[in-house]
Design a protein around this motif. Structure first.
Motif, PDB file in Angstrom:
ATOM      1  N   ASP A  93       0.856  -1.078  -0.063  1.00 17.44           N
ATOM      2  CA  ASP A  93      -0.008   0.171   0.120  1.00 17.44           C
ATOM      3  C   ASP A  93       0.771   1.117  -0.097  1.00 17.44           C
ATOM      4  O   ASP A  93       2.045   1.268   0.579  1.00 17.44           O
ATOM      5  CB  ASP A  93      -0.823   0.092   1.194  1.00 17.44           C
ATOM      6  CG  ASP A  93      -1.909  -1.006   1.019  1.00 17.44           C
ATOM      7  OD1 ASP A  93      -3.028  -0.858   0.300  1.00 17.44           O
ATOM      8  OD2 ASP A  93      -1.862  -2.140   1.763  1.00 17.44           O
TER       9      ASP A  93
ATOM     10  N   PRO B 247      -8.969  -5.043  -5.564  1.00 18.13           N
ATOM     11  CA  PRO B 247     -10.365  -5.409  -5.914  1.00 18.13           C
ATOM     12  C   PRO B 247     -11.240  -4.406  -6.601  1.00 18.13           C
ATOM     13  O   PRO B 247     -10.940  -3.144  -6.416  1.00 18.13           O
ATOM     14  CB  PRO B 247     -11.035  -5.421  -4.407  1.00 18.13           C
ATOM     15  CG  PRO B 247     -10.258  -4.593  -3.740  1.00 18.13           C
ATOM     16  CD  PRO B 247      -8.813  -4.673  -3.962  1.00 18.13           C
TER      17      PRO B 247
ATOM     18  N   ARG C 176     -14.417  -2.865  -6.618  1.00  9.43           N
ATOM     19  CA  ARG C 176     -15.346  -2.702  -5.505  1.00  9.43           C
ATOM     20  C   ARG C 176     -16.680  -2.387  -5.913  1.00  9.43           C
ATOM     21  O   ARG C 176     -17.599  -2.276  -5.312  1.00  9.43           O
ATOM     22  CB  ARG C 176     -15.048  -1.296  -4.676  1.00  9.43           C
ATOM     23  CG  ARG C 176     -13.317  -1.773  -3.980  1.00  9.43           C
ATOM     24  CD  ARG C 176     -12.961  -0.969  -3.127  1.00  9.43           C
ATOM     25  NE  ARG C 176     -11.813  -0.688  -2.716  1.00  9.43           N
ATOM     26  CZ  ARG C 176     -11.210  -0.729  -1.579  1.00  9.43           C
ATOM     27  NH1 ARG C 176     -12.185  -0.212  -0.384  1.00  9.43           N
ATOM     28  NH2 ARG C 176      -9.973  -0.803  -1.283  1.00  9.43           N
TER      29      ARG C 176
ATOM     30  N   LEU D  89     -12.586  -4.210   4.246  1.00  8.77           N
ATOM     31  CA  LEU D  89     -11.550  -3.367   4.325  1.00  8.77           C
ATOM     32  C   LEU D  89     -11.788  -2.182   5.174  1.00  8.77           C
ATOM     33  O   LEU D  89     -10.674  -1.590   5.813  1.00  8.77           O
ATOM     34  CB  LEU D  89     -11.005  -3.024   2.985  1.00  8.77           C
ATOM     35  CG  LEU D  89     -10.675  -4.358   2.032  1.00  8.77           C
ATOM     36  CD1 LEU D  89     -10.231  -3.512   0.550  1.00  8.77           C
ATOM     37  CD2 LEU D  89      -9.323  -4.739   2.647  1.00  8.77           C
TER      38      LEU D  89
ATOM     39  N   PHE E  16     -11.635 -12.225  -2.413  1.00 12.92           N
ATOM     40  CA  PHE E  16     -10.750 -11.666  -3.284  1.00 12.92           C
ATOM     41  C   PHE E  16     -10.225 -12.082  -4.610  1.00 12.92           C
ATOM     42  O   PHE E  16     -10.569 -11.797  -5.709  1.00 12.92           O
ATOM     43  CB  PHE E  16      -9.421 -11.374  -2.421  1.00 12.92           C
ATOM     44  CG  PHE E  16      -9.369 -10.213  -1.638  1.00 12.92           C
ATOM     45  CD1 PHE E  16      -9.247  -8.923  -2.394  1.00 12.92           C
ATOM     46  CD2 PHE E  16      -9.114 -10.158  -0.478  1.00 12.92           C
ATOM     47  CE1 PHE E  16      -9.362  -7.529  -1.519  1.00 12.92           C
ATOM     48  CE2 PHE E  16      -9.098  -9.118   0.302  1.00 12.92           C
ATOM     49  CZ  PHE E  16      -9.141  -7.801  -0.012  1.00 12.92           C
TER      50      PHE E  16
ATOM     51  N   ARG F  48     -11.652 -11.883  -8.966  1.00 15.53           N
ATOM     52  CA  ARG F  48     -10.868 -11.680 -10.131  1.00 15.53           C
ATOM     53  C   ARG F  48     -11.352 -12.758 -11.117  1.00 15.53           C
ATOM     54  O   ARG F  48     -11.451 -12.372 -12.308  1.00 15.53           O
ATOM     55  CB  ARG F  48      -9.277 -12.186  -9.752  1.00 15.53           C
ATOM     56  CG  ARG F  48      -8.510 -10.896  -9.100  1.00 15.53           C
ATOM     57  CD  ARG F  48      -7.056 -11.693  -8.938  1.00 15.53           C
ATOM     58  NE  ARG F  48      -6.900 -12.484  -7.653  1.00 15.53           N
ATOM     59  CZ  ARG F  48      -6.643 -11.955  -6.462  1.00 15.53           C
ATOM     60  NH1 ARG F  48      -6.900 -10.534  -6.291  1.00 15.53           N
ATOM     61  NH2 ARG F  48      -6.529 -12.597  -5.389  1.00 15.53           N
TER      62      ARG F  48
ATOM     63  N   TYR G  59      -3.214  -7.996  -8.357  1.00 19.12           N
ATOM     64  CA  TYR G  59      -3.872  -9.298  -8.988  1.00 19.12           C
ATOM     65  C   TYR G  59      -3.453 -10.288  -7.995  1.00 19.12           C
ATOM     66  O   TYR G  59      -3.208  -9.999  -6.721  1.00 19.12           O
ATOM     67  CB  TYR G  59      -3.318  -9.419 -10.341  1.00 19.12           C
ATOM     68  CG  TYR G  59      -4.108 -10.071 -11.312  1.00 19.12           C
ATOM     69  CD1 TYR G  59      -5.358 -10.017 -11.556  1.00 19.12           C
ATOM     70  CD2 TYR G  59      -3.194 -11.218 -11.920  1.00 19.12           C
ATOM     71  CE1 TYR G  59      -5.951 -11.000 -12.336  1.00 19.12           C
ATOM     72  CE2 TYR G  59      -3.941 -12.256 -12.676  1.00 19.12           C
ATOM     73  CZ  TYR G  59      -5.335 -11.911 -13.148  1.00 19.12           C
ATOM     74  OH  TYR G  59      -6.061 -12.547 -13.919  1.00 19.12           O
TER      75      TYR G  59
ATOM     76  N   SER H 178      -1.162  -9.818  -4.960  1.00 16.66           N
ATOM     77  CA  SER H 178      -1.780  -9.434  -3.700  1.00 16.66           C
ATOM     78  C   SER H 178      -2.401 -10.412  -2.788  1.00 16.66           C
ATOM     79  O   SER H 178      -2.356 -10.300  -1.647  1.00 16.66           O
ATOM     80  CB  SER H 178      -2.769  -7.980  -4.066  1.00 16.66           C
ATOM     81  OG  SER H 178      -1.757  -6.952  -4.452  1.00 16.66           O
ATOM     82  N   GLY H 179      -3.244 -11.009  -3.822  1.00 12.33           N
ATOM     83  CA  GLY H 179      -4.267 -12.146  -3.091  1.00 12.33           C
ATOM     84  C   GLY H 179      -3.322 -12.994  -2.239  1.00 12.33           C
ATOM     85  O   GLY H 179      -3.649 -13.107  -1.120  1.00 12.33           O
TER      86      GLY H 179
ATOM     87  N   PHE I 277      -0.907 -10.980   0.881  1.00  9.35           N
ATOM     88  CA  PHE I 277      -1.660 -10.398   2.048  1.00  9.35           C
ATOM     89  C   PHE I 277      -2.138 -11.429   2.976  1.00  9.35           C
ATOM     90  O   PHE I 277      -1.988 -11.269   4.242  1.00  9.35           O
ATOM     91  CB  PHE I 277      -2.643  -9.315   1.489  1.00  9.35           C
ATOM     92  CG  PHE I 277      -2.242  -7.949   1.210  1.00  9.35           C
ATOM     93  CD1 PHE I 277      -1.637  -7.834   0.153  1.00  9.35           C
ATOM     94  CD2 PHE I 277      -2.269  -6.974   2.209  1.00  9.35           C
ATOM     95  CE1 PHE I 277      -1.049  -6.503  -0.267  1.00  9.35           C
ATOM     96  CE2 PHE I 277      -1.745  -5.702   1.819  1.00  9.35           C
ATOM     97  CZ  PHE I 277      -0.998  -5.382   0.745  1.00  9.35           C
TER      98      PHE I 277
ATOM     99  N   GLU J  31      -7.588   1.953   6.097  1.00  9.67           N
ATOM    100  CA  GLU J  31      -8.192   0.746   5.776  1.00  9.67           C
ATOM    101  C   GLU J  31      -7.302  -0.391   6.814  1.00  9.67           C
ATOM    102  O   GLU J  31      -6.396  -0.108   7.136  1.00  9.67           O
ATOM    103  CB  GLU J  31      -8.256   0.245   4.288  1.00  9.67           C
ATOM    104  CG  GLU J  31      -9.295   1.150   3.533  1.00  9.67           C
ATOM    105  CD  GLU J  31      -9.762   0.557   2.475  1.00  9.67           C
ATOM    106  OE1 GLU J  31      -8.964  -0.088   1.587  1.00  9.67           O
ATOM    107  OE2 GLU J  31     -10.796   0.512   2.196  1.00  9.67           O
TER     108      GLU J  31
HETATM  109  P1  TMP Z   1      -6.344  -1.252  -2.732  1.00 10.03           P
HETATM  110  O1  TMP Z   1      -6.035  -0.271  -1.675  1.00 10.03           O
HETATM  111  O2  TMP Z   1      -5.496  -1.421  -3.751  1.00 10.03           O
HETATM  112  O3  TMP Z   1      -7.797  -1.089  -3.151  1.00 10.03           O
HETATM  113  O4  TMP Z   1      -6.488  -2.695  -2.110  1.00 10.03           O
HETATM  114  C1  TMP Z   1      -7.304  -2.776  -0.924  1.00 10.03           C
HETATM  115  C2  TMP Z   1      -6.421  -3.744  -0.061  1.00 10.03           C
HETATM  116  O5  TMP Z   1      -6.712  -5.105  -0.130  1.00 10.03           O
HETATM  117  C3  TMP Z   1      -4.844  -3.593  -0.162  1.00 10.03           C
HETATM  118  O6  TMP Z   1      -4.412  -3.340   1.277  1.00 10.03           O
HETATM  119  C4  TMP Z   1      -4.460  -4.849  -0.523  1.00 10.03           C
HETATM  120  C5  TMP Z   1      -5.662  -5.752  -0.252  1.00 10.03           C
HETATM  121  N1  TMP Z   1      -5.544  -6.914  -1.091  1.00 10.03           N
HETATM  122  C6  TMP Z   1      -5.645  -8.327  -0.641  1.00 10.03           C
HETATM  123  O7  TMP Z   1      -5.623  -8.381   0.636  1.00 10.03           O
HETATM  124  N2  TMP Z   1      -6.061  -9.251  -1.482  1.00 10.03           N
HETATM  125  C7  TMP Z   1      -6.039  -9.149  -3.010  1.00 10.03           C
HETATM  126  O8  TMP Z   1      -6.347 -10.251  -3.620  1.00 10.03           O
HETATM  127  C8  TMP Z   1      -6.180  -7.804  -3.204  1.00 10.03           C
HETATM  128  C9  TMP Z   1      -6.470  -7.264  -4.820  1.00 10.03           C
HETATM  129  C10 TMP Z   1      -6.025  -6.724  -2.566  1.00 10.03           C
END
Ligand code: TMP
Length: 209
Positions: free
Chosen positions: A18, A46, A48, A60, A75, A79, A101, A104-105, A108, A151
């Motif tokens: 982030d 995501p 949204r 979030l 998440f 996709r 994509y 991140s999934g 995180f 968030e």
């Molecule tokens: P964003 O701030 O880019 O909208 O993403 C929202 C948050 O979600 C960010 O902290 C990363 C997290 N994330 C996941 O945990 N899993 C995922 O698959 C994706 C796409 C984002």
């Protein structure tokens, strides 16, 4: 005769912590590709706007609580629900620049303690990116950038864990998720990228934001 002569578009993914600069670099890349006369669109996950995306968004922003496995699958589902549209766009010659994509999934959710292979499983079968650009930034630096928005995941200690899992995915050069991974240091130096795709040479630099 219905046969398209246009080359397939490229699927280009930007990944990183982030506040690593993905959004500004994505728009920079979009202008670059459009300037070359390519058709391109900016996407993000995501997404949204869908009903799954709304559940993610409420999670979030801490308006709802979900089990870690449940949110992970949402998440991924987010996709999957976009897969056929992505495919159509690419086939028709439009390149997609996607902000986050599967990396991140997995990064995180693994950082929360879920098994990394379990996290990868639902990503299998999604479209593999042609290029993944990882914006490398120290978690402390990212945290300094105008502060986090509040968030759920925007906490320094957690972002450090995410960075470690991104590193694991890059070291393994996770096959499902990208042929070429470029690491761009947004806080230090200019990253130059050249990519030969469908006979077209994309050559661009991402500047410190
Ligand atoms: P964003 O701030 O880019 O909208 O993403 C929202 C948050 O979600 C960010 O902290 C990363 C997290 N994330 C996941 O945990 N899993 C995922 O698959 C994706 C796409 C984002």
């Amino acid at each position: 005769n219905g046969v398209s002569t246009e080359a397939r578009g490229a699927l280009i993914v930007l990944e990183g912590l982030d506040r690593s600069g993905k959004t500004s670099q994505s728009s920079r890349l979009l202008s670059y590709l459009e300037g070359l006369g390519h058709s391109a669109e900016l996407w993000r996950f995501p997404d949204r706007t869908t009903s799954v995306g709304k559940m993610i968004s409420s999670y979030l922003s801490n308006e709802s609580q979900l089990d870690d496995h449940t949110i992970h699958l949402l998440f991924s589902a987010n996709r999957w629900e976009k897969k056929s549209l992505m495919e159509e766009k690419l086939k028709s010659g439009t390149s997609l620049i996607v902000d986050r994509y599967s990396y991140s999934g997995v990064a995180f959710s693994s950082a929360k303690g879920l098994d990394i292979d379990w996290c990868k499983a639902p990503e299998i079968g999604l479209l593999a990116p042609d290029l993944v650009i990882y914006l490398n930034i120290l978690p402390e630096k990212a945290a300094e950038r105008g502060g986090y928005g509040g968030e759920r995941y925007e906490k320094l200690e957690f972002q450090k864990k995410v960075a470690a899992y991104y590193q694991i995915l890059r070291d393994a050069s996770w096959k499902v998720m990208g042929k070429d991974i470029y690491i761009v240091h947004t806080d230090r130096q200019e990253g130059n990228i050249s990519l030969l795709f469908s006979g077209v040479l994309f050559s661009f630099s991402l500047l410190p934001s």
